[in-house]
Write a protein that holds these residues in place. Structure first.
Motif, short mmCIF file in Angstrom:
data_model
loop_
_atom_site.label_atom_id
_atom_site.label_comp_id
_atom_site.label_asym_id
_atom_site.label_seq_id
_atom_site.Cartn_x
_atom_site.Cartn_y
_atom_site.Cartn_z
N ASP A 214 -34.48 0.48 18.48
CA ASP A 214 -34.14 -0.12 17.20
C ASP A 214 -35.28 -1.06 16.78
N TYR A 215 -35.81 -0.84 15.59
CA TYR A 215 -36.95 -1.63 15.13
C TYR A 215 -36.65 -3.13 15.10
N LYS A 216 -35.40 -3.49 14.80
CA LYS A 216 -35.08 -4.92 14.74
C LYS A 216 -35.17 -5.56 16.12
N ASP A 217 -34.99 -4.79 17.17
CA ASP A 217 -35.14 -5.31 18.53
C ASP A 217 -36.60 -5.34 18.96
N ARG A 218 -37.42 -4.56 18.31
CA ARG A 218 -38.86 -4.54 18.61
C ARG A 218 -39.50 -5.88 18.26
N VAL A 219 -39.04 -6.50 17.19
CA VAL A 219 -39.70 -7.70 16.67
C VAL A 219 -39.69 -8.85 17.67
N PRO A 220 -38.54 -9.29 18.20
CA PRO A 220 -38.57 -10.42 19.14
C PRO A 220 -39.36 -10.12 20.41
N GLU A 221 -39.43 -8.86 20.79
CA GLU A 221 -40.19 -8.50 21.98
C GLU A 221 -41.70 -8.66 21.75
N TYR A 222 -42.12 -8.56 20.50
CA TYR A 222 -43.54 -8.68 20.18
C TYR A 222 -43.92 -10.07 19.63
N TYR A 223 -42.96 -10.97 19.52
CA TYR A 223 -43.26 -12.36 19.15
C TYR A 223 -43.58 -13.15 20.41
N PHE A 224 -44.65 -13.94 20.35
CA PHE A 224 -45.01 -14.77 21.51
C PHE A 224 -44.45 -16.18 21.38
N HIS A 225 -44.36 -16.68 20.15
CA HIS A 225 -43.83 -18.02 19.90
C HIS A 225 -42.53 -17.94 19.10
N THR A 226 -41.65 -18.87 19.35
CA THR A 226 -40.42 -18.94 18.56
C THR A 226 -40.74 -19.41 17.15
N ASN A 227 -39.80 -19.12 16.25
CA ASN A 227 -39.95 -19.57 14.87
C ASN A 227 -38.56 -19.71 14.26
N ALA A 228 -38.51 -20.08 13.00
CA ALA A 228 -37.23 -20.35 12.36
C ALA A 228 -36.33 -19.12 12.35
N GLU A 229 -36.92 -17.95 12.17
CA GLU A 229 -36.13 -16.72 12.12
C GLU A 229 -35.76 -16.21 13.50
N TYR A 230 -36.62 -16.47 14.48
CA TYR A 230 -36.38 -16.00 15.85
C TYR A 230 -36.50 -17.19 16.81
N PRO A 231 -35.42 -17.93 16.99
CA PRO A 231 -35.45 -19.08 17.90
C PRO A 231 -35.59 -18.67 19.37
N GLU A 232 -35.34 -17.40 19.66
CA GLU A 232 -35.55 -16.88 21.01
C GLU A 232 -36.42 -15.63 20.90
N GLY A 267 -52.87 -2.55 20.26
CA GLY A 267 -51.66 -2.36 19.49
C GLY A 267 -51.90 -2.67 18.03
N SER A 268 -50.91 -2.35 17.20
CA SER A 268 -51.04 -2.53 15.75
C SER A 268 -49.85 -3.29 15.19
N SER A 269 -50.08 -3.97 14.08
CA SER A 269 -49.05 -4.70 13.36
C SER A 269 -48.45 -5.77 14.30
N MET A 270 -47.14 -5.82 14.50
CA MET A 270 -46.59 -6.75 15.47
C MET A 270 -47.12 -6.44 16.87
N GLY A 271 -47.38 -5.16 17.14
CA GLY A 271 -48.00 -4.78 18.40
C GLY A 271 -49.42 -5.31 18.51
N GLY A 272 -50.10 -5.47 17.37
CA GLY A 272 -51.42 -6.08 17.36
C GLY A 272 -51.34 -7.58 17.62
N LEU A 273 -50.29 -8.20 17.08
CA LEU A 273 -50.09 -9.63 17.31
C LEU A 273 -49.86 -9.93 18.78
N ILE A 274 -48.97 -9.18 19.42
CA ILE A 274 -48.69 -9.44 20.84
C ILE A 274 -49.87 -9.04 21.70
N THR A 275 -50.67 -8.07 21.26
CA THR A 275 -51.89 -7.71 21.99
C THR A 275 -52.87 -8.88 21.99
N PHE A 276 -53.02 -9.52 20.83
CA PHE A 276 -53.92 -10.66 20.75
C PHE A 276 -53.47 -11.77 21.69
#
Length: 395
Positions: A214-232, A267-276
């Motif tokens: 599910d793409y919505k579950d992909r997002v928190p897995e590729y975030y390195f820092h918490t934010n207002a939308e994803y506190p975890e 990686g690309s997009s959010m995958g590029g972000l977590i790659t960085f």
């Protein structure tokens, strides 16, 4: 493919948005599937492949056509494709491969004449090379207590050569090798990573990690820092899995060159972000980072904070960073401000250079947009750069 045979209308250098009538005539289609509906889809209907109002009508002479009033389409970039109702029945080349959208201008009432060369479902569903193998359909991720499908590309001569190979770890494994597993806004276009390495002089192993189904579950897995939308978020644990669980497994089961100089992450997009972030978090593990269209605009300024507080500068200084950005990747941030991908990447490069000054290469495509079509076309140059870096360390 004969992408566009005729466009009637003027091309203006400045983009405007308005409403104009688009008339499309399809003069030639494959004989198969006669009688099935044909739809036009594009950036005017959110790429819905089966919108009933976009069904073409069959003319008495055997051609197909449609005339429709389109609103709010940028005058300089009309994008469209034909399908028979879903992406599996999309138009394709005579060889059965999917291509990018057809392009036209729509700054006035416009007539376009096209030909359709083939239908994707008349060809084998899988486009993966024989060198792509399923490593595990449910590889356990202890850091996240979940399982994941993981693919591995082994060079054709792997079994017989006795050689050891560099390894490239990549995000979003579904989209790298095979149209049968890919998904995308304009159809299941894959990166063609396997075809690139199949034809390359120097080979490597690729380990491709699927994202969450599910793409919505992909997002928190590729975030390195918490934010207002994803506190975890799960990015730190996901990267720990790659560096401390998956890589040791690969190195112990396959003939790899396990040192930093021969290990890449891409990686690309959010995958590029977590790659960085993977490069910053594990600079002693990953020597080369392929950062394609990173979603910096979604990171709430955390990259700037990270790069001004680095403590592993010496290890980062000996890394290599390859950035790709499309000059037409314009994105809407969560705060409703408008950003340009290329500007974000340039700013990040400047901060990275100031902080640690690793080797950096930027590939910028003037007409590049956000999607697998552009990453597929950018990957060969990155791969050559990755391999060139590994060869510097052979002796």
């Amino acid at each position: 493919m004969t992408r566009l045979l005729m466009i009637l209308g003027l091309v203006f250098p400045l983009c405007t948005i308005g409403q104009h009538t688009l008339t499309v005539q399809v003069t030639n289609i494959p004989n198969a599937h006669a009688g099935e509906p044909i739809y036009i889809t594009g950036n005017f209907n959110r790429w819905n492949p089966a919108e009933e109002t976009m069904a073409l009508k069959k003319n008495t002479d055997g051609t197909y056509g449609i005339s429709v009033l389109l609103k709010d389409v940028p005058s300089d970039r009309l994008e469209f494709k034909f399908t028979r109702g879903d992406w599996h029945t999309s138009e394709c080349t005579t060889e059965g491969r999917l291509e990018g959208p057809r392009l036209a201008t729509l700054d006035r009432d416009t007539t376009i004449t096209c030909q359709i060369e083939g239908w994707r479902d008349d060809f084998p569903a899988s486009t993966a090379s024989p060198n792509v193998h399923l490593l595990d359909s449910a590889f356990y991720i202890p850091q996240l207590d979940r399982q994941r499908k993981i693919w591995i590309y082994l060079p054709e001569d792997y079994a017989a050569s006795g050689k050891r190979y560099p390894v490239l770890y990549m995000q979003d494994g579904q989209h790298l090798f095979d149209e049968a597993t890919s998904q995308g806004r304009i159809g299941p276009i894959e990166w063609g990573v396997d075809e690139v390495i199949d034809t390359a002089k120097e080979k490597c192993i690729v380990v491709a990690i699927n994202h969450q189904t599910d793409y919505k579950d992909r997002v928190p897995e590729y975030y390195f820092h918490t934010n207002a939308e994803y506190p975890e978020v799960e990015g730190p644990r996901y990267l720990e899995f790659i560096a401390k669980t998956l890589k040791p497994y690969i190195d112990s089961h396959y003939r790899t060159l396990p040192d930093k100089a021969h290990t890449g992450l891409a990686g690309s997009s959010m995958g590029g972000l977590i790659t960085f972030y993977g490069g910053l978090a594990y600079p002693d593990v990953f020597g080369t980072l392929g950062v394609f269209s990173p979603s910096i605009w979604l990171d709430y300024g955390n990259i700037e904070k990270e790069l001004t507080a680095l403590t592993t500068i010496a290890n980062i200084h000996t890394q290599r960073y390859y950035f790709y950005a499309g000059m037409s990747e314009n994105r809407l941030k969560p705060d409703s401000t408008f950003v340009h991908m290329h500007d974000d990447v340039q700013r990040t490069i400047g901060l990275l250079q100031k902080a640690a000054d690793p080797e950096i290469k930027l590939s910028a495509r003037e007409d590049g947009r956000h999607g697998a079509l552009y990453w597929r076309e950018a990957f060969p140059a990155f791969y050559d750069w990755f391999i060139a870096g590994t060869q510097k360390s052979v002796h």
